[in-house]
Design an enzyme around this catalytic site. Structure first.
Site, PDB file in Angstrom:
ATOM      1  N   GLU A 494       0.859  -1.187   0.000  1.00  0.00           N
ATOM      2  CA  GLU A 494       0.000   0.000   0.000  1.00  0.00           C
ATOM      3  C   GLU A 494       0.890   1.230   0.000  1.00  0.00           C
ATOM      4  OE1 GLU A 494      -4.046   1.555   2.232  1.00  0.00           O
ATOM      5  OE2 GLU A 494      -3.205  -0.408   2.684  1.00  0.00           O
ATOM      6  N   GLU A 768      -2.230   0.520  13.638  1.00  0.00           N
ATOM      7  CA  GLU A 768      -3.350   0.929  12.793  1.00  0.00           C
ATOM      8  C   GLU A 768      -4.678   0.754  13.513  1.00  0.00           C
ATOM      9  OE1 GLU A 768      -5.011   0.030   8.270  1.00  0.00           O
ATOM     10  OE2 GLU A 768      -3.665  -1.402   9.243  1.00  0.00           O
TER      11      GLU A 768
END
Length: 917
Positions: A494, A768
């Protein structure tokens, strides 16, 4: 902000005279142009000039006037500009107003200042130098190899070279160089600069950056050689979750070396068809997959003039793409630290061969330097992970499709071999080595930390070791993810510039590190990513596969981030440069909204990511906060900010228009999402937080909303449920509306979800997810479970502003006027915050005990502060042996029921307050 150093960026020279003895009590130092000391390659015709004041430490030191002189020679007359004596205390962001400069022209500048006693002093000379301002100035062609990579396979890294002659004495030599991909440039066997992943990541369909280096010291009379190694980088490698080659199929180089001789003659050595190409030891390079290196294929001396290149082939030349060649605006990626393993490696007997697991003790971003003794042809595999599985093996499931593996094949040097890759980076704490013939060498693994070179400006510590570790985790998360752009994560497939993450964190980022130039560059990326209708995307640089409209809180980064940079650094030019873009974005939201409700369920636009990863019982990643509530709240906030920008820029008509629009949005919000009883739609913590943070409710309703928010937190055992959007504002709202006690309860909470839960589990960066790993459930969803994801680190701005008590006054940005308002609470008995600002270092360090409050404060030169003592009425305050009101530098003392305030001039103070308990 400002770095107290004479170490220049490559091609950006600094003068050691910055640290010479002061000739006067107040002296201008650390001269900067567009945030850099002595920059090369400036395109701006009105660059911003700044300096700081060095003083003898006296209280009240300030500037009363300045004069800037700019000359075409170091000690010449001011033939380019003389500002004249300007009665002003301004020292930052002063635009050059002299004659226009031509390409490659150097401007020398000095500043004189007069202090509060009308004593004059002057700076040492500094300079800036323009780049290649016009497309016609570029003589070099785009060159590369005839081979191209494929969607899943990389090509070997091309080595390109040429030879040239330096015929007589040089006055200067400048290398102007760029690449589609990444490059490392060499001259006569020596590397040029120490930047990594140059020229950086931009939307290569629109622009590529170029870099300028002063290379005179690397050249010699007679025959010289120039060359570069090319890597796929973001251009030809993997970007996000896409296959390779998103922008192009192979890396390409464009460069020209301009030699200026002492007699004034010039010569240009430019990339063209006469250059040669060969392939060497880097047989594969990819940002995400990793790098493969075969030392048997090394090309010793390849960038020297005496190297035999008869077997090399002619390069392939390519047509120039229709894109802008732009100057570098942000700091380069650099090696900033090296980390050794914290313990000897653990050997795991795994079929078909044993592996060695190293723990570096810190989740970091960068690469590994390998040291090994191997026979020729033996290959070592290096793999990377942030955490381990229960059996001690690497946990790599959260990497998704990112291979994150390097390979090194030895040449068989009996003295041992040392290698580290060039064109890849990984996010990791643990390193696995496979393929060693025996025990590893003691120095087999060294972690090499990489990130955009944003110098540290802030520091924060308390009496609680867990909170101190939280602060370290926040900074490490920022370092690892601020690599060219503010990425979401540095490890999986990502690594994109997610705008929602950046906007919630940018205020904290500006506390921790100097991010002014970094966000200037990224704002240009955002502008490049803006859609034709005015929409802003979720990621910048934008890539296909991510919608063109980022939706609430993500698209709004386009407004929030530059406003935050203005507050922290006083950069009006950043606002002016992008104001039209931001106006267009507001108009787009107004056009797409239904009755001023953004993300209305009846509209077909992207409604956004909600309160991403909230744990409010929704069972999905978006949370329960209505998307149209989030959308309309951020619509109003962004519109308010654009109105404020217009006021700053003197655009009164635009300001009034946006102020009226914001008022209409606020009324629409109240009608749709609020009741008179203080209930917000969605009944989530984030619903209440956004309503209060952005002043969306009538004043009479706000206490009721606050009670509902606190009730929800209390019913959950003093725990939060907010996601990315709400968490950043939650503690600020609690403090602002009188419930600092609840904010401290959340800060000290150790059960998940909380800021300290990950710390108690040994985390060294921000996770996260609140529950990335729990004892009850183990690892969270492997598809989205980064252990280095800075968004929840946004609590950092509250730690600095509320716990340490250091904040700015929006009416006097760049910390020209400081608000010192510590609010002790919770279990803390002391806290210390420091911040290196454009004017100098601020210090706020307090400790408290029963009936006693001690506070050390430093206000930098040319700044003032309002200090608020968190003490009860009737307290006695002294500074040294003097009562507060009689201390030098202290004025306007006002005693209240719960606090005492005063004004402070520049200087250092040590206060003691006592009261009866």
């Amino acid at each position: 902000m400002f770095r107290d150093t004479t170490l220049a960026m490559p091609g950006r020279l600094a003068f050691g005279s910055v640290h010479s003895p002061m000739p006067a009590p107040t002296r201008p130092v650390q001269l900067r142009c567009n945030y850099f000391e002595n920059p090369l390659g400036v395109h701006d015709q009105t660059p911003r000039l700044s300096w700081r004041l060095a003083t003898d430490g006296r209280r009240g030191a300030r500037q009363t006037a300045y004069r800037i002189t700019v000359s075409s020679t170091r000690n010449g007359r001011a033939d380019l500009w003389n500002s004249g004596r300007v009665a002003s205390d301004a020292t930052t962001q002063i635009p050059y107003a002299g004659k226009p400069l031509a390409s490659r022209q150097r401007a020398w500048w000095q500043v004189e200042v007069w202090d509060e006693k009308n004593r004059r002093s002057e700076s040492s000379p500094a300079f800036w130098e323009t780049g290649l301002l016009h497309a016609a100035d570029w003589l070099g062609e785009w060159i590369g190899s005839s081979l191209a990579g494929g969607p899943e396979v990389s090509m070997p890294s091309p080595y390109v070279r040429t030879i040239f002659n330096v015929s007589r004495q040089l006055a200067s030599a400048r290398l102007y160089v760029t690449a589609l991909g990444c490059f490392e440039f060499e001259l006569n066997g020596r590397r040029v600069g120490r930047d990594e992943f140059t020229p950086g990541w931009t939307d290569y369909a629109k622009r590529v950056q170029y870099i300028v280096y002063d290379v005179a010291a690397l050249l010699k009379p007679g025959a010289n050689a120039a060359g570069a190694i090319l890597g796929d980088g973001w251009y030809a490698g993997r970007v996000g979750w896409r296959t390779r080659g998103y922008y192009g199929d192979r890396p390409k180089l464009r460069a020209q070396l301009v030699l200026t001789y002492a007699d004034g003659a010039t010569a240009v050595v430019a990339t063209d068809s006469a250059w040669k190409v060969a392939f060497g030891p880097i047989t594969e390079s990819d940002i995400m997959a990793g790098e493969t290196y075969d030392a048997r294929r090394e090309l010793p001396g390849w960038s020297t003039a005496g190297y035999d290149d008869r077997a090399w082939l002619p390069v392939t030349t390519f047509p120039a793409p229709a894109i802008d060649l732009s100057p570098v605006l942000g700091p380069p990626v650099r090696v900033t630290q090296e980390i050794k393993p914290v313990a000897p490696p653990k050997k795991l007997e795994i079929w078909p061969a044993p592996v060695w697991i190293y723990d570096l003790g810190q989740n970091m971003v960068g690469r590994v330097r390998l040291r090994a003794k191997l026979a020729a042809g033996q290959t070592v595999r290096l793999r990377f992970a942030e955490v381990l599985n229960p059996d001690g093996t690497l946990y790599t499931e959260n990497l998704r499709a990112a291979r994150c593996t390097d390979f090194y094949t030895a040449k068989g040097d009996p003295q041992g071999e040392t290698w580290e890759p060039r064109f890849t980076f990984h996010g990791f704490r643990y390193v696995e080595l496979e393929g060693l013939p025996g025990d590893p060498l003691p120095d087999a693994v060294t972690g090499v930390v990489l990130h955009s070179d944003t110098p540290r400006t802030g520091d924060f510590s308390t009496s609680d070791p867990l909170i101190n570790q939280l602060q370290r985790n926040i900074d490490w998360g920022q370092r690892g993810n601020f690599l060219e752009v503010p990425t979401d994560c540095p490890q999986r497939n990502e690594r994109l510039g997610w705008m929602g993450d950046a906007q919630v964190f940018c205020r904290t980022a500006a506390w921790n590190r100097d991010v002014a130039a970094f966000f200037n560059k990224w704002q240009r990326d955002i502008a490049d990513a803006q859609g034709k209708e005015g929409q802003m995307p979720s990621v910048a640089p934008h890539i296909e596969g991510v919608g063109p409209d980022g939706g609430p809180a993500w698209a709004d980064a386009a407004v929030i981030c530059p406003w935050t940079m203005y507050l922290c650094y006083g950069d009006k030019e950043l606002l002016a440069r992008h104001f039209a873009s931001l106006e267009k974005f507001i108009a787009y939201m107004e056009d797409q909204a239904k009755a001023l409700i953004r993300s209305h369920p009846d509209t077909k636009v992207w409604h956004g990511y909600g309160d991403w990863l909230a744990l409010d019982g929704s069972g999905n990643v978006f949370g329960n906060t209505p998307k149209d509530l989030i959308g309309t709240a951020l619509f109003c906030y962004s519109t308010d900010l654009v109105a404020k920008m217009a006021r700053v820029l003197g655009r009164t008509g635009d300001a009034v228009r946006h102020e009226k629009l914001a008022a209409r949005i606020r009324r629409a919000y109240q009608q749709r999402f609020l009741t008179d009883d203080g209930v917000a739609a969605g009944l989530t913590q984030t619903s209440y937080v956004l309503t209060l943070q952005f002043d969306l409710a009538p004043a009479a309703v706000r206490p009721k909303l606050m009670r509902e928010l606190v009730r929800d937190i209390e019913q959950r055992g003093w725990q939060l449920t907010t996601g990315f959007v709400g968490a950043s504002y939650l503690p600020h709202v609690l403090t602002r509306f009188g419930r600092n006690d609840v904010a401290y309860k959340l800060l000290h909470q150790k059960k998940w979800p909380s800021w300290l839960y990950a710390v108690t589990q040994g985390a060294t960066t921000i996770w996260e997810r609140w529950d990335g790993w729990t004892k009850e459930k183990g690892f969270q969803d492997k598809g989205m479970n980064s252990f280095n994801h800075y968004a929840y680190g946004a609590i950092g701005s509250w730690l600095y502003a509320v716990v340490a008590g250091v904040d700015l006054d929006p009416a006097a940005p760049a910390f020209k006027r400081i608000r010192l308002t510590p609010r002790p609470g919770g279990e803390l008995t002391r806290a210390r915050g420091t911040l290196d600002t454009p004017h100098g270092k601020i210090v706020s360090a307090w400790k408290t005990a029963a009936g006693r409050f001690e506070w050390e404060v430093t206000v930098p030169p040319n700044a003032t502060a309002t200090a608020t003592f968190p003490i009860p009425a009737g307290s006695k305050i002294t500074e040294g042996r003097s009562p507060l009101a009689r201390s030098a530098g202290v004025s306007a003392v006002k005693a209240g029921k719960a606090a005492t305030t005063c004004e402070l001039a520049a200087g250092t103070y040590r206060f003691t307050a006592t009261w009866k308990v």
